[in-house]
Design a protein around this motif. Sequence first.
Motif, mmCIF file in Angstrom:
data_model
loop_
_atom_site.group_PDB
_atom_site.id
_atom_site.type_symbol
_atom_site.label_atom_id
_atom_site.label_comp_id
_atom_site.label_asym_id
_atom_site.label_seq_id
_atom_site.Cartn_x
_atom_site.Cartn_y
_atom_site.Cartn_z
ATOM 1 N N LYS A 61 36.613 11.848 -38.735
ATOM 2 C CA LYS A 61 36.605 10.611 -37.947
ATOM 3 C C LYS A 61 37.217 9.470 -38.741
ATOM 4 N N MET A 62 36.843 9.339 -40.023
ATOM 5 C CA MET A 62 37.373 8.262 -40.855
ATOM 6 C C MET A 62 38.885 8.387 -41.052
ATOM 7 N N PHE A 63 39.338 9.621 -41.278
ATOM 8 C CA PHE A 63 40.769 9.832 -41.514
ATOM 9 C C PHE A 63 41.618 9.471 -40.307
ATOM 10 N N PHE A 64 41.107 9.772 -39.115
ATOM 11 C CA PHE A 64 41.928 9.605 -37.915
ATOM 12 C C PHE A 64 41.698 8.287 -37.181
ATOM 13 N N LYS A 65 40.780 7.477 -37.677
ATOM 14 C CA LYS A 65 40.616 6.147 -37.080
ATOM 15 C C LYS A 65 41.804 5.267 -37.447
ATOM 16 N N GLU A 66 42.059 4.268 -36.603
ATOM 17 C CA GLU A 66 43.187 3.363 -36.865
ATOM 18 C C GLU A 66 42.946 2.585 -38.154
ATOM 19 N N ASP A 67 43.956 2.559 -39.008
ATOM 20 C CA ASP A 67 43.877 1.809 -40.262
ATOM 21 C C ASP A 67 44.552 0.458 -40.059
ATOM 22 N N PHE A 68 43.811 -0.612 -40.206
ATOM 23 C CA PHE A 68 44.379 -1.936 -39.950
ATOM 24 C C PHE A 68 44.062 -2.871 -41.104
ATOM 25 N N ILE A 69 44.874 -3.903 -41.239
ATOM 26 C CA ILE A 69 44.664 -4.952 -42.237
ATOM 27 C C ILE A 69 44.712 -6.284 -41.499
ATOM 28 N N ILE A 79 43.676 -3.580 -50.114
ATOM 29 C CA ILE A 79 43.768 -2.140 -50.369
ATOM 30 C C ILE A 79 43.109 -1.774 -51.699
ATOM 31 N N SER A 80 43.252 -2.663 -52.695
ATOM 32 C CA SER A 80 42.748 -2.368 -54.039
ATOM 33 C C SER A 80 41.221 -2.337 -54.104
ATOM 34 N N GLY A 81 40.550 -3.152 -53.272
ATOM 35 C CA GLY A 81 39.090 -3.249 -53.333
ATOM 36 C C GLY A 81 38.379 -1.910 -53.201
ATOM 37 N N PRO A 82 38.547 -1.193 -52.079
ATOM 38 C CA PRO A 82 37.859 0.100 -51.939
ATOM 39 C C PRO A 82 38.349 1.145 -52.937
ATOM 40 N N SER A 83 39.627 1.063 -53.311
ATOM 41 C CA SER A 83 40.159 2.019 -54.297
ATOM 42 C C SER A 83 39.464 1.840 -55.637
ATOM 43 N N LEU A 84 39.287 0.577 -56.060
ATOM 44 C CA LEU A 84 38.618 0.307 -57.331
ATOM 45 C C LEU A 84 37.147 0.711 -57.278
ATOM 46 N N VAL A 131 31.548 -3.801 -59.536
ATOM 47 C CA VAL A 131 31.355 -4.980 -58.692
ATOM 48 C C VAL A 131 32.690 -5.653 -58.375
ATOM 49 N N TYR A 132 33.716 -5.417 -59.196
ATOM 50 C CA TYR A 132 35.021 -6.008 -58.919
ATOM 51 C C TYR A 132 35.620 -5.463 -57.626
ATOM 52 N N GLY A 133 35.368 -4.164 -57.341
ATOM 53 C CA GLY A 133 35.853 -3.606 -56.084
ATOM 54 C C GLY A 133 35.248 -4.304 -54.889
ATOM 55 N N ILE A 134 33.950 -4.586 -54.962
ATOM 56 C CA ILE A 134 33.272 -5.305 -53.883
ATOM 57 C C ILE A 134 33.762 -6.742 -53.801
ATOM 58 N N MET A 135 33.879 -7.388 -54.956
ATOM 59 C CA MET A 135 34.286 -8.788 -55.003
ATOM 60 C C MET A 135 35.705 -8.977 -54.466
ATOM 61 N N TYR A 234 36.711 -3.962 -42.836
ATOM 62 C CA TYR A 234 37.307 -2.670 -43.200
ATOM 63 C C TYR A 234 37.027 -1.612 -42.140
ATOM 64 N N GLY A 235 37.966 -0.690 -42.018
ATOM 65 C CA GLY A 235 37.834 0.442 -41.115
ATOM 66 C C GLY A 235 38.518 1.651 -41.723
ATOM 67 N N SER A 236 38.522 2.759 -41.011
ATOM 68 C CA SER A 236 39.171 3.975 -41.444
ATOM 69 C C SER A 236 38.665 4.411 -42.820
ATOM 70 N N MET A 237 39.536 5.001 -43.663
ATOM 71 C CA MET A 237 39.103 5.521 -44.947
ATOM 72 C C MET A 237 38.839 4.441 -45.973
ATOM 73 N N LYS A 238 39.326 3.212 -45.740
ATOM 74 C CA LYS A 238 38.973 2.127 -46.662
ATOM 75 C C LYS A 238 37.473 1.852 -46.577
ATOM 76 N N LEU A 239 36.940 1.795 -45.367
ATOM 77 C CA LEU A 239 35.498 1.673 -45.190
ATOM 78 C C LEU A 239 34.801 2.910 -45.738
ATOM 79 N N GLY A 240 35.399 4.085 -45.495
ATOM 80 C CA GLY A 240 34.833 5.325 -46.008
ATOM 81 C C GLY A 240 34.707 5.325 -47.518
#
Length: 359
Positions: A61-69, A79-84, A131-135, A234-240
């Motif tokens: 579900k996360m992979f196929f949801k629309e990814d938006f910014i 993009i960097s926040g959830p990745s970090l 905490v930097y990813g969240i911030m 956030y949505g899609s895999m960024k939220l994931g």
Amino acid sequence: MELTEFIIKTITILVVFVLTLVIAMYSTWGERKVAGFIQDRMGPNRAGPGGLLQPLADAGKMFFKEDFIPALANKWLFISGPSLAMLTALLASAVIPFGSTFRYGGVEVVLQGVESNIGILYVFGVVALGVYGIMIGGWASNNKFSLLGAIRAASQNISYEVAMGLSLIAILMMSSSLSLGDIVAQQHGGNWNIFYQPLGFIIFLTCSFAECNRVPFDLPECETELVGGYHTEYGSMKLGFYLFAEYINMFVSSAIISVLYFGGYNYPGMDWVYNQLTASLGTTTGHNIATLIGTGVFFGKALFFIFFYMWVRWTLPRFRYDQLMNLGWKKLIPLAIFNIIITGASVLFLKPFITALLK
């Protein structure tokens, strides 16, 4: 020999990485089952037997949801926040000793991703970066609710890291080592730190809830006040990634608690089991099976604390933010300092007295 050791170490690192992901993935299933049990309902039961395929369905579900910014968001930081957040969560498990040693082809390899004599400092350094990813995600969203959640996360983590670090000093005073492997080895024979540091354990456990943003300390994503908190936009895999990082942090903190206070892979009767296995199966095979049993015991302890996190989430109400900060600064930090004083006095005066008495 060196090539064999390198291959075994590479396999160990990959296994640690995969196990961390799998445990975090099925923690989402476990949380729903625990919630269902506490609330007298079934929980997931449609996707596979007992709902075991539910995490895979969630991933799809996360992979196929629309990814938006959002139009006014800072794209690269968004993009960097959830990745970090995901990266720091995965890095923390690298120095955890999951077992004793494994023998193959005359080589003895420690079941630990990276052996380090400053392992506990490494864990704290990586956790502090999380905490930097969240911030970054909260600020880059250009949303006031996200920003408020990010600020809450930063102040909460800083506040409780102080008490957590102070509670850890007592353990370091007793072990005289920063190596997680040494701390586990010193607890061999039922000499677990929980018997000597019950107050330090309670402080560390409480701070772990705050560090992982778990109820009753989930103020950064308090939906009744902040819509969804720092990941509102956030949505899609960024939220994931954000949600998955939380479960990885929960597993890592459970593993660290097991290592610091409950002997890690040590268990009662460990030496007797080892002697029986080596006597009946040989030195190498018996040693490896004994190591696997210890590793299973370690994961059992870690899974118990993961269950405890879930149990608390579906039992206790959320704190107010002023209550959270007062608990951290006015209660836990003074208690941690008091624990250091008591531990220091014991190490200086009580330990030599007991050693002399035993002689």
